[in-house]
Design a protein around this motif. Sequence first.
Motif, PDB file in Angstrom:
ATOM      1  N   GLU A 120      15.855 -22.130  -7.860  1.00 20.64           N
ATOM      2  CA  GLU A 120      16.109 -20.783  -8.366  1.00 20.64           C
ATOM      3  C   GLU A 120      15.503 -19.736  -7.439  1.00 20.64           C
ATOM      4  N   GLU A 121      14.305 -20.028  -6.910  1.00 23.46           N
ATOM      5  CA  GLU A 121      13.654 -19.087  -6.003  1.00 23.46           C
ATOM      6  C   GLU A 121      14.366 -19.016  -4.661  1.00 23.46           C
ATOM      7  N   MET A 122      15.010 -20.112  -4.260  1.00 23.62           N
ATOM      8  CA  MET A 122      15.729 -20.123  -2.982  1.00 23.62           C
ATOM      9  C   MET A 122      17.075 -19.413  -3.083  1.00 23.62           C
ATOM     10  N   GLU A 123      17.616 -19.343  -4.294  1.00 19.62           N
ATOM     11  CA  GLU A 123      18.959 -18.790  -4.447  1.00 19.62           C
ATOM     12  C   GLU A 123      18.986 -17.269  -4.555  1.00 19.62           C
ATOM     13  N   LYS A 124      17.839 -16.643  -4.798  1.00 19.92           N
ATOM     14  CA  LYS A 124      17.794 -15.188  -4.905  1.00 19.92           C
ATOM     15  C   LYS A 124      16.831 -14.614  -3.861  1.00 19.92           C
ATOM     16  N   PRO A 125      17.038 -13.357  -3.449  1.00 15.85           N
ATOM     17  CA  PRO A 125      16.154 -12.746  -2.445  1.00 15.85           C
ATOM     18  C   PRO A 125      14.705 -12.720  -2.926  1.00 15.85           C
ATOM     19  N   VAL A 126      13.783 -12.976  -1.993  1.00 15.58           N
ATOM     20  CA  VAL A 126      12.359 -12.991  -2.323  1.00 15.58           C
ATOM     21  C   VAL A 126      11.682 -11.789  -1.680  1.00 15.58           C
ATOM     22  N   THR A 127      10.507 -11.450  -2.204  1.00 14.19           N
ATOM     23  CA  THR A 127       9.736 -10.327  -1.667  1.00 14.19           C
ATOM     24  C   THR A 127       8.358 -10.805  -1.262  1.00 14.19           C
ATOM     25  N   LEU A 128       7.996 -10.595  -0.008  1.00 12.20           N
ATOM     26  CA  LEU A 128       6.679 -10.949   0.502  1.00 12.20           C
ATOM     27  C   LEU A 128       5.919  -9.645   0.728  1.00 12.20           C
ATOM     28  N   THR A 129       4.792  -9.486   0.024  1.00  7.99           N
ATOM     29  CA  THR A 129       4.059  -8.224   0.047  1.00  7.99           C
ATOM     30  C   THR A 129       2.813  -8.321   0.923  1.00  7.99           C
ATOM     31  N   ILE A 130       2.635  -7.327   1.780  1.00  8.85           N
ATOM     32  CA  ILE A 130       1.441  -7.220   2.620  1.00  8.85           C
ATOM     33  C   ILE A 130       0.710  -5.928   2.245  1.00  8.85           C
ATOM     34  N   TYR A 131      -0.549  -5.798   2.671  1.00 10.02           N
ATOM     35  CA  TYR A 131      -1.338  -4.619   2.308  1.00 10.02           C
ATOM     36  C   TYR A 131      -2.128  -4.127   3.519  1.00 10.02           C
ATOM     37  N   GLU A 132      -2.422  -2.834   3.493  1.00  9.56           N
ATOM     38  CA  GLU A 132      -3.302  -2.247   4.501  1.00  9.56           C
ATOM     39  C   GLU A 132      -4.735  -2.704   4.223  1.00  9.56           C
ATOM     40  N   PRO A 133      -5.568  -2.799   5.272  1.00  2.82           N
ATOM     41  CA  PRO A 133      -6.968  -3.220   5.069  1.00  2.82           C
ATOM     42  C   PRO A 133      -7.863  -2.048   4.685  1.00  2.82           C
ATOM     43  N   THR A 134      -8.985  -2.368   4.047  1.00  2.00           N
ATOM     44  CA  THR A 134     -10.003  -1.377   3.727  1.00  2.00           C
ATOM     45  C   THR A 134     -11.368  -2.049   3.706  1.00  2.00           C
ATOM     46  N   GLN A 135     -12.418  -1.259   3.956  1.00  2.00           N
ATOM     47  CA  GLN A 135     -13.787  -1.765   3.836  1.00  2.00           C
ATOM     48  C   GLN A 135     -14.526  -1.107   2.676  1.00  2.00           C
ATOM     49  N   ARG A 136     -13.831  -0.279   1.925  1.00  2.00           N
ATOM     50  CA  ARG A 136     -14.438   0.378   0.773  1.00  2.00           C
ATOM     51  C   ARG A 136     -14.604  -0.618  -0.379  1.00  2.00           C
ATOM     52  N   THR A 137     -15.754  -0.614  -0.994  1.00  3.40           N
ATOM     53  CA  THR A 137     -16.048  -1.569  -2.073  1.00  3.40           C
ATOM     54  C   THR A 137     -16.201  -0.899  -3.444  1.00  3.40           C
ATOM     55  N   GLU A 138     -15.927   0.409  -3.508  1.00  7.58           N
ATOM     56  CA  GLU A 138     -16.134   1.131  -4.767  1.00  7.58           C
ATOM     57  C   GLU A 138     -15.260   0.597  -5.901  1.00  7.58           C
ATOM     58  N   THR A 143       0.834  -1.203   0.000  1.00  8.42           N
ATOM     59  CA  THR A 143       0.000   0.000   0.000  1.00  8.42           C
ATOM     60  C   THR A 143       0.870   1.255   0.000  1.00  8.42           C
ATOM     61  N   THR A 144       1.935   1.221   0.797  1.00 12.08           N
ATOM     62  CA  THR A 144       2.824   2.385   0.906  1.00 12.08           C
ATOM     63  C   THR A 144       4.085   2.234   0.064  1.00 12.08           C
ATOM     64  N   ASN A 145       4.342   1.009  -0.433  1.00 12.25           N
ATOM     65  CA  ASN A 145       5.570   0.691  -1.175  1.00 12.25           C
ATOM     66  C   ASN A 145       6.820   0.924  -0.329  1.00 12.25           C
ATOM     67  N   LEU A 146       6.676   0.749   0.980  1.00 11.77           N
ATOM     68  CA  LEU A 146       7.800   0.904   1.908  1.00 11.77           C
ATOM     69  C   LEU A 146       8.086  -0.424   2.597  1.00 11.77           C
ATOM     70  N   PRO A 147       9.313  -0.611   3.100  1.00 12.17           N
ATOM     71  CA  PRO A 147       9.615  -1.829   3.858  1.00 12.17           C
ATOM     72  C   PRO A 147       8.708  -1.954   5.073  1.00 12.17           C
ATOM     73  N   ALA A 148       8.406  -3.194   5.456  1.00  9.69           N
ATOM     74  CA  ALA A 148       7.542  -3.451   6.615  1.00  9.69           C
ATOM     75  C   ALA A 148       8.395  -4.069   7.727  1.00  9.69           C
ATOM     76  N   PRO A 149       8.838  -3.248   8.688  1.00 10.04           N
ATOM     77  CA  PRO A 149       9.692  -3.761   9.766  1.00 10.04           C
ATOM     78  C   PRO A 149       8.893  -4.476  10.845  1.00 10.04           C
ATOM     79  N   HIS A 150       9.603  -5.291  11.625  1.00 15.65           N
ATOM     80  CA  HIS A 150       9.071  -5.931  12.830  1.00 15.65           C
ATOM     81  C   HIS A 150       7.827  -6.785  12.548  1.00 15.65           C
ATOM     82  N   GLN A 151       7.844  -7.485  11.414  1.00 19.66           N
ATOM     83  CA  GLN A 151       6.769  -8.416  11.090  1.00 19.66           C
ATOM     84  C   GLN A 151       7.250  -9.852  11.324  1.00 19.66           C
ATOM     85  N   LYS A 152       6.424 -10.660  11.968  1.00 20.18           N
ATOM     86  CA  LYS A 152       6.798 -12.056  12.191  1.00 20.18           C
ATOM     87  C   LYS A 152       6.644 -12.834  10.888  1.00 20.18           C
TER      88      LYS A 152
END
Length: 366
Positions: free
Chosen positions: A107-125, A42-51
């Motif tokens: 191949e996926e284990m040999e290079k850095p991976v990216t796990l993406t999370i998102y902020e929640p919303t209740q808007r349905t528009e 959502t912010t395109n920023l790193p997400a620190p302190h996530q388990k």
Amino acid sequence: MSFAFCISPSRLVRFLISLACLLYASPTLAQQTIQGRVINGTTNLPAPHQKVELLTLGEGMKTASEIESGSDGSFTFSAVENSQTPHLLLRVLYHGVNYNLSVASHEEMEKPVTLTIYEPTQRTEDIQVSMPVMLAQASANALLVQQQYLVVNETTPKKTLVSPQGTFFFDTPPEVTDELNVVVVGLAGIPLPQTPTPKSGGGYFISYPMKPGVNEVRVSYRVNFNSSQRELKHRLFYGTSTARVLILPADLQVSGDGVQSAGKDSRTQAAMYQVKRIRKGEFLDIKIIGEAPKVSESDDASRDSESSEPQMQVVRLPNPVFEKKEIILGAFGVFFVLTILYALRQRTRHTNKTGASRKGIHGPQA
């Protein structure tokens, strides 16, 4: 010199058999490190302190290790068992939503991976829902119905639709009282069963988090009728621009407002119909008339009953993920068999030539 002439046919056969064993087995060979980063999509920023959890997908899902992402969102799992076919899953739970990333190759284990999370919303528009395909298979006087819905989340910036009051709504004919099943197609095509909740005013809803992109929901149910004069009628809460309806058996009489014949579906052998645009809240109404044999709803028809009457097998909407997997494995199997046959043929020729040479040298004695 080419490989074909550098190895004897018998050795080639042994080599291919050993290769097949390596491909289809998964012994532990070594240990490897998995590095990656958690990013807030959502912010395109790193997400620190996530388990971050590392899960193994062998016999069930087990947590092998867990770690907290650093200030820059980075994480490292060291000493990860490296098998021939890794079955690993990275998971982060954020605002009650699971975000997963599959690690299924070296191949996926040999290079850095990216796990993406998102902020929640209740808007349905910015949520668009369609029903691109439906299959209705007659079984005696009943109808076995499967419907595919696509929930497209196009929120900007990207957010996950989360609401305990429902993230997806659907309706069924009033005759449906049981045998209602709802699944969300998850990572790698894995069906995730959902519990539908009755909605006030009719219909049902589920509260599965709808992440950015395309989310697939499959609804299946049985509708019983008193005769072969069947009418499949229910509301489409979101409407649909167009829908493809598959009918089995293909010789049944099908009619309805805006329903047009569109030939035959090659995969299911069902009669295919196109339904014109249905507005939000309007009804899908299709009449399906004609006699039909009873259908076995079990994967093994012999288990269903002791009746001597022949039973048709239930047809299911295809899963493109598993179709591709079967094509790949099938192609490898064909190549493997052809190579084995070629090697055996070369071995026979080699044996015949050797025998002929010996026969010429040690011919019949006078």
